[in-house]
Scaffold this motif. Structure first.
Motif, PDB file in Angstrom:
ATOM      1  N   LEU A 156       1.051  -1.258   0.302  1.00 26.55           N
ATOM      2  CA  LEU A 156      -0.370  -0.386   0.030  1.00 26.55           C
ATOM      3  C   LEU A 156       0.863   1.444   0.089  1.00 26.55           C
ATOM      4  O   LEU A 156       0.511   2.488   0.049  1.00 26.55           O
ATOM      5  N   LEU A 216      -6.508   3.859   6.015  1.00 30.47           N
ATOM      6  CA  LEU A 216      -6.729   3.188   4.842  1.00 30.47           C
ATOM      7  C   LEU A 216      -7.898   3.091   3.730  1.00 30.47           C
ATOM      8  O   LEU A 216      -9.261   3.534   5.213  1.00 30.47           O
ATOM      9  N   ASP A 217      -7.960   2.881   2.597  1.00 35.21           N
ATOM     10  CA  ASP A 217      -9.567   2.923   2.146  1.00 35.21           C
ATOM     11  C   ASP A 217     -10.219   1.842   0.683  1.00 35.21           C
ATOM     12  O   ASP A 217      -9.694   0.951   1.072  1.00 35.21           O
ATOM     13  N   ILE A 250      -9.889   1.694  -2.485  1.00 31.59           N
ATOM     14  CA  ILE A 250      -8.744   0.851  -3.006  1.00 31.59           C
ATOM     15  C   ILE A 250      -8.213   0.135  -2.867  1.00 31.59           C
ATOM     16  O   ILE A 250      -7.376  -0.740  -3.082  1.00 31.59           O
ATOM     17  N   ASP A 251      -7.397   0.392  -1.336  1.00 29.15           N
ATOM     18  CA  ASP A 251      -6.456  -0.387  -0.522  1.00 29.15           C
ATOM     19  C   ASP A 251      -7.239  -0.934   0.048  1.00 29.15           C
ATOM     20  O   ASP A 251      -6.651  -2.758  -0.205  1.00 29.15           O
ATOM     21  N   LEU A 283      -9.259  -2.657  -1.811  1.00 28.95           N
ATOM     22  CA  LEU A 283      -8.746  -4.325  -3.684  1.00 28.95           C
ATOM     23  C   LEU A 283      -7.456  -4.749  -2.578  1.00 28.95           C
ATOM     24  O   LEU A 283      -7.365  -5.546  -3.381  1.00 28.95           O
ATOM     25  N   GLU A 284      -6.313  -3.865  -3.265  1.00 26.77           N
ATOM     26  CA  GLU A 284      -5.571  -4.321  -2.852  1.00 26.77           C
ATOM     27  C   GLU A 284      -5.532  -5.826  -1.834  1.00 26.77           C
ATOM     28  O   GLU A 284      -4.186  -6.896  -1.778  1.00 26.77           O
ATOM     29  N   VAL A 322      -6.412  -8.776  -3.084  1.00 24.85           N
ATOM     30  CA  VAL A 322      -5.060  -9.585  -3.831  1.00 24.85           C
ATOM     31  C   VAL A 322      -4.469 -10.043  -2.848  1.00 24.85           C
ATOM     32  O   VAL A 322      -3.343 -11.226  -3.104  1.00 24.85           O
TER      33      VAL A 322
END
Lengths: 352, 85
Positions: free
Chosen positions: B16, B39-40, B42-43, B45-46, B49
């Protein structure tokens, strides 16, 4: 149509902004020039900054500085010109794709790989919900954004427009530009660019943003008069095109004090500039900037920054001069730029 | 602190791009989102993964995310129970 004043400017490039005052150019010995790092953390939230590629960082940094100078919190429109977009994130996700054999991909670089990421991130940071447009038109990307700025200003409710140009380099993709000789094969010093007789140029990354408004301030830099885009033209037609452009703006070659030329040391295409240097602008102060900041698709925005500074400060630093003529009180500056003999841009600025 | 907790913190910092953060600065029970680490989406989603890539865990129900990604402790618990690698 109302007048358009340049009320705030900012640039990031391979040279420091104080080159205008100090004339202390940085010398590079390689043909890919990266932009100088800035104190990004001073004006960009670190949680936002961590995901930003160089183009986004440079674009947002310049935007905020230009708006700050013009004392504008939220512009009515954000217009960005970028020829190559966010190449670093594109390269990152494509490398991930290869390494994972098209398996799992990190979403961030994919999300941020589009050309309009810069405009989007500026809007997010400023919480600006206004008109937001990105123009990708090779070397006239910035000129296209300027053209839209003129159109937007026709709407009388428009009070402020943020417009700029930005392009970044990336490790692999920029290198591809060597394959078709866009980058010189032999490494040269940037200050020797105009002595070079080979094909290609030095490629760079840069950003320059401007706060435009119909209202003049005591701190305004200059008036932005007009822009013209010519996608294709023979050298023989260049003079008449420029004369027409100037006539449209109720002026003529005789009234132009300085011309900023996008000469980039590419022996294949610099004759477009030579035609003007040895012809209609022979008796005018001629300036170059790519020996300092290199070439990229949005670098005409740096020329716009330079013209704004010249018209406000009423002086022309020697380091930019291509000839020895002096100009004590520059009043009208013409910018002419093209890349690979295509996508020619003309921009006219006038002092206040 | 278990090796898994430390490993997770290192991965999160790296994945991140939390450049200014040290492993020691993340508490095991600190909220990862909102007013904790900040964190938001998009984080998130990371992190999904990351679970699949590093531990072979595929989240079948996205609603589980809120609970799993609450803190380093909840993430570590979930990984211990479901990891395939």
């Amino acid at each position: 149509m109302s007048k358009i004043y340049i009320n705030g400017i900012s640039s990031v490039s391979p040279q420091s902004e104080d080159i205008f005052e100090e004339e202390n150019p940085l010398v590079y010995k390689e043909n890919t020039l990266t932009a100088l790092d800035q104190d990004y953390k001073s004006i960009i939230n670190s949680m936002m900054l961590r995901r930003m590629s160089k183009a986004v960082k440079m674009g947002l940094y310049c935007s905020k500085k230009a708006l700050l100078e013009a004392e504008v919190e939220i512009p009515d429109a954000i217009l960005v010109g970028t020829g190559q977009g966010c190449m670093q994130d594109t390269e990152k996700f494509m490398t991930n794709m290869l390494e994972s054999e098209e398996g799992l991909l990190s979403p961030t670089s994919f999300i941020q790989s589009t050309h309009n990421t810069v405009g989007g991130q500026i809007a997010l940071d400023l919480k600006c919900k206004g008109y937001n447009m990105t123009f990708t038109q090779n070397s006239v990307s910035f000129e296209s954004a300027l053209l839209d700025a003129i159109l937007q200003m026709e709407d009388e409710s428009t009070q402020n427009i943020l417009v700029g140009g930005v392009d970044e380099t990336s490790q692999e993709f920029t290198g591809f530009q060597r394959l078709d000789a866009q980058i010189k094969k032999e490494n040269i010093s940037n200050l020797d660019l105009y002595k070079s007789e080979s094909s290609g140029t030095i490629i760079s990354e840069s950003a320059a943003f401007f706060s435009l408004a119909p209202e003049k301030k005591a701190s305004s830099y200059a008036e932005f008069k007009d822009v013209e885009i010519i996608n294709s033209i023979e050298i023989s037609g260049l003079n008449s095109k420029i004369e027409l452009f100037l006539k449209r703006n109720n002026t003529s070659v005789s009234e132009i004090d300085a011309v900023i030329l996008g000469r980039n040391g590419d022996a294949r295409f610099d004759h477009y500039y030579e035609e003007l240097q040895n012809g209609m602008f022979l008796a005018k102060c001629q300036l170059g900037f790519k020996h300092l900041v290199g070439e990229n698709n949005a670098v005409s925005s740096y020329a716009f920054w330079l013209a704004s500074k010249i018209l406000k400060e009423k002086q022309i630093p020697e380091i930019f001069k291509l000839n020895t003529l002096n100009c004590s009180a520059p009043g009208k500056v013409l910018i002419y730029n093209q890349y690979l003999g295509r996508n020619h841009g003309l921009i006219l600025l006038q002092s206040l | 602190m278990s090796d898994l907790h430390t490993e997770l913190k290192k991965s999160i910092i790296e994945q991140l791009n939390l450049e200014d953060m040290e492993v020691s600065e993340i508490e095991n029970d600190e909220h990862l989102f909102g007013d904790g680490l900040g964190l938001d989406s998009i984080d998130a989603l990371e992190l999904i993964v990351l679970l699949e890539k590093d531990y072979g865990i595929k989240l079948s129900d996205p609603n589980q995310g809120k609970e799993i990604f609450n803190s380093i402790n909840t993430m570590a618990d979930f990984i211990e129970k479901n990891r395939t690698r």
